[in-house]
Motif scaffolding. Structure first.
Motif, PDB file in Angstrom:
ATOM      1  N   TYR A  44       0.869  -1.189   0.000  1.00 47.30           N
ATOM      2  CA  TYR A  44       0.000   0.000   0.000  1.00 47.30           C
ATOM      3  C   TYR A  44       0.896   1.226   0.000  1.00 47.30           C
ATOM      4  O   TYR A  44       1.651   1.441   0.943  1.00 47.30           O
ATOM      5  CB  TYR A  44      -0.876  -0.039   1.260  1.00 47.30           C
ATOM      6  N   ARG A 413      -3.486  -2.586  -7.623  1.00 46.42           N
ATOM      7  CA  ARG A 413      -4.545  -3.114  -6.753  1.00 46.42           C
ATOM      8  C   ARG A 413      -4.907  -2.048  -5.732  1.00 46.42           C
ATOM      9  O   ARG A 413      -4.457  -0.915  -5.823  1.00 46.42           O
ATOM     10  CB  ARG A 413      -4.064  -4.420  -6.069  1.00 46.42           C
ATOM     11  N   GLN A 414      -5.718  -2.377  -4.742  1.00 51.68           N
ATOM     12  CA  GLN A 414      -6.243  -1.358  -3.835  1.00 51.68           C
ATOM     13  C   GLN A 414      -6.503  -1.943  -2.442  1.00 51.68           C
ATOM     14  O   GLN A 414      -6.539  -3.156  -2.267  1.00 51.68           O
ATOM     15  CB  GLN A 414      -7.555  -0.817  -4.384  1.00 51.68           C
ATOM     16  N   TYR A 416      -9.567  -1.994  -0.223  1.00 56.41           N
ATOM     17  CA  TYR A 416     -10.998  -1.676  -0.343  1.00 56.41           C
ATOM     18  C   TYR A 416     -11.539  -1.244   1.019  1.00 56.41           C
ATOM     19  O   TYR A 416     -11.363  -1.959   2.015  1.00 56.41           O
ATOM     20  CB  TYR A 416     -11.755  -2.907  -0.857  1.00 56.41           C
ATOM     21  N   THR A 417     -12.194  -0.077   1.078  1.00 58.86           N
ATOM     22  CA  THR A 417     -12.731   0.429   2.352  1.00 58.86           C
ATOM     23  C   THR A 417     -14.226   0.744   2.225  1.00 58.86           C
ATOM     24  O   THR A 417     -14.792   1.458   3.051  1.00 58.86           O
ATOM     25  CB  THR A 417     -11.986   1.708   2.797  1.00 58.86           C
ATOM     26  N   GLY A 418     -14.876   0.215   1.182  1.00 56.67           N
ATOM     27  CA  GLY A 418     -16.310   0.464   0.987  1.00 56.67           C
ATOM     28  C   GLY A 418     -17.163  -0.492   1.804  1.00 56.67           C
ATOM     29  O   GLY A 418     -16.678  -1.202   2.687  1.00 56.67           O
TER      30      GLY A 418
END
Ligand code: ACO
Length: 430
Positions: A44, A413-414, A416-418
């Motif tokens: 990250y 990539r990421q 995800y915090t949704g």
């Protein structure tokens, strides 16, 4: 290129050895390609602060030492002894040209400067006050519609033709945008003139009288273009590489790079510096604006100060400041107050603890706008001028990326915090 391994221990105690790679110079990199496959985690690093996105042979920067080299040559040496067209050859082909190679390259660029008449008609469709960066990006994007017969990205000859067209036609497109904004007739390119002389005549010649060449202006532009020519994986260059990594035609990738350059945190900063200097007005206001820049509750920042990579000094800023003195002196004091304000602002900021502690120094754009203004180039064209210089860097990086047999589509990539999984609710029940 592999050296010692980099050892990682996961929270569950698993040990993973990641290979490191050593470049010619600069920090080693840890190759994290196996991390997700073997440990199920991503890295990250928003803004790519500590992430190398590719390997590259083109440009090296040491931000701590204020070093910038194109293909191994320090930018100070190129600024002192070379010219923009030779630097273009160096960036594109990796070596300085001999006389015959340089002559052939220079002649190719001179002979590709004209625009297709259809492309020129686009300018009739833009509003008279359209921002020139919007026109530049739109017209460069449209080049793929004109040259689709030579956009086979796997054909080295097509890649050459593309690079020559971008270098040669961008000044003509920029001049057409400038003439539209100023309400003057378009001036065609002249192949008997060098790159910067031709640009100046396309900008400033009018049918009513012969154009007198300003040699100091041409020299200043050439220097600015050398200093802007490349800057490794900056935002716009990374955008060009990313857009091009899908195999998209290179004109679209360059148009994407132009759009990325437009932002005030990147190429738009030279325009923002001039706006800021106009707002500050005179030296009596400097203290007030430096205080505003330090105030966390105030969005004001000293434009042209700070850099993601240079934390000591930006070598380009020092060279440009010297040229600024020369240009201002050649103008019998015109624009001197703006330059003096900038010099004073630099001195105040450099002695201020806030700027010292955060390693904030003038960057390439602090003085470039003052030169452009002194040459009579309007503020809205400043980022276009940056794009002209940087276009060769974009081409060189696109060529390097697309000709790498191991190149992959860029696809980060990421974290995800949704929302977690949830079930759809019919509209009448919400
Ligand atoms: N004025 C006042 N404070 C600043 C400035 C500035 N120009 N630049 C950075 N800072 C401060 C930040 O507020 C931050 O403070 P904090 O640690 O207390 O939060 C700290 O210095 C670090 O700044 P970041 O924005 O985190 O640094 P980053 O590397 O992300 O940004 C950038 C670099 C975008 C260039 C930044 O310095 C900036 O906005 N400068 C002004 C715009 C500019 O000149 N851009 C041109 C860059 S050169 C180019 O693209 C050609």
């Amino acid at each position: 290129m592999s050296n010692d391994a980099f050892r990682l221990i996961s929270p569950s105690g698993n040990e993973l050895e990641l290979p490191t790679h050593t470049g010619t110079t600069g920090p080693d990199v840890v190759d994290i390609g196996r991390l997700y496959r073997e440990q199920g985690v991503f890295t990250y690093d928003p803004g790519f602060v500590a992430t190398g996105s590719c390997k590259s042979d083109i440009t090296f920067i040491d931000g701590e030492e204020g070093v910038l080299m194109y293909r191994g040559y320090p930018v100070e040496q190129l600024a002192a002894h070379s010219n923009f067209i030779e630097v273009c050859y160096l960036l594109l082909y990796g070596e300085l040209p001999n006389t015959a190679e340089l002559d052939a390259f220079d002649s190719t660029i001179r002979r590709h400067t004209m625009l297709n008449e259809g492309m020129l008609k686009f300018f009739n469709g833009f509003r008279y006050d359209a921002h020139p960066m919007a026109m530049l990006s739109a017209v460069v994007g449209s080049m793929s519609a004109y040259y689709h017969d030579t956009t086979d990205v796997h054909n080295p000859e097509h890649r050459d033709i593309f690079s020559h067209r971008i270098l040669a036609k961008l000044p003509t497109i920029a001049a057409a945008a400038y003439k539209l904004n100023s309400g003057q007739p378009f001036v065609h390119p002249r192949n008997d003139l060098g790159y910067c002389e031709n640009l100046l005549q396309m900008f400033f010649a009018v049918p009513a009288e012969p154009y007198e060449m300003d040699t100091v202006a041409a020299e200043a532009l050439d220097l600015l273009f050398i200093l802007h020519a490349d800057h490794e994986q900056n935002c716009s260059t990374s955008t060009v590489r990313m857009a091009g990594s899908s195999g998209a035609n290179p004109y679209s990738a360059i148009a994407a790079g132009i759009s990325a350059l437009w932002g005030p945190a990147h190429g738009g900063a030279n325009e923002a510096v001039l706006e800021m200097l106009k707002e500050i007005g005179d030296t009596s206001q400097i203290k007030k604006y430096v205080a505003k820049a330090k105030d966390k509750d105030d969005p004001f920042r000293l434009m042209g100060f700070g850099h993601r990579v240079y934390k000591n000094f930006d070598p380009r800023a020092t060279i440009i400041r010297d040229m600024c003195h020369k240009v201002i002196a050649s103008l019998d004091g015109r624009d001197a107050p703006m330059f003096e304000l900038a010099l004073e602002l630099e001195q105040v900021a450099l002695k201020d603890d806030y700027f010292i502690e955060k390693n904030l120094y003038p960057n390439v754009d602090f003085y470039s706008g003052i030169i452009y203004r002194a040459l009579g180039i309007p503020t809205s064209m400043f980022t276009v001028m940056f794009a002209l210089g940087r276009s060769v860097g974009w081409c060189a990086h696109w060529r390097e990326m697309i000709s790498d047999p191991h190149a992959k589509i860029s696809r980060p990539r990421q974290l995800y915090t949704g929302a977690a999984k949830r079930d759809y609710i019919a509209v009448e029940k919400r």
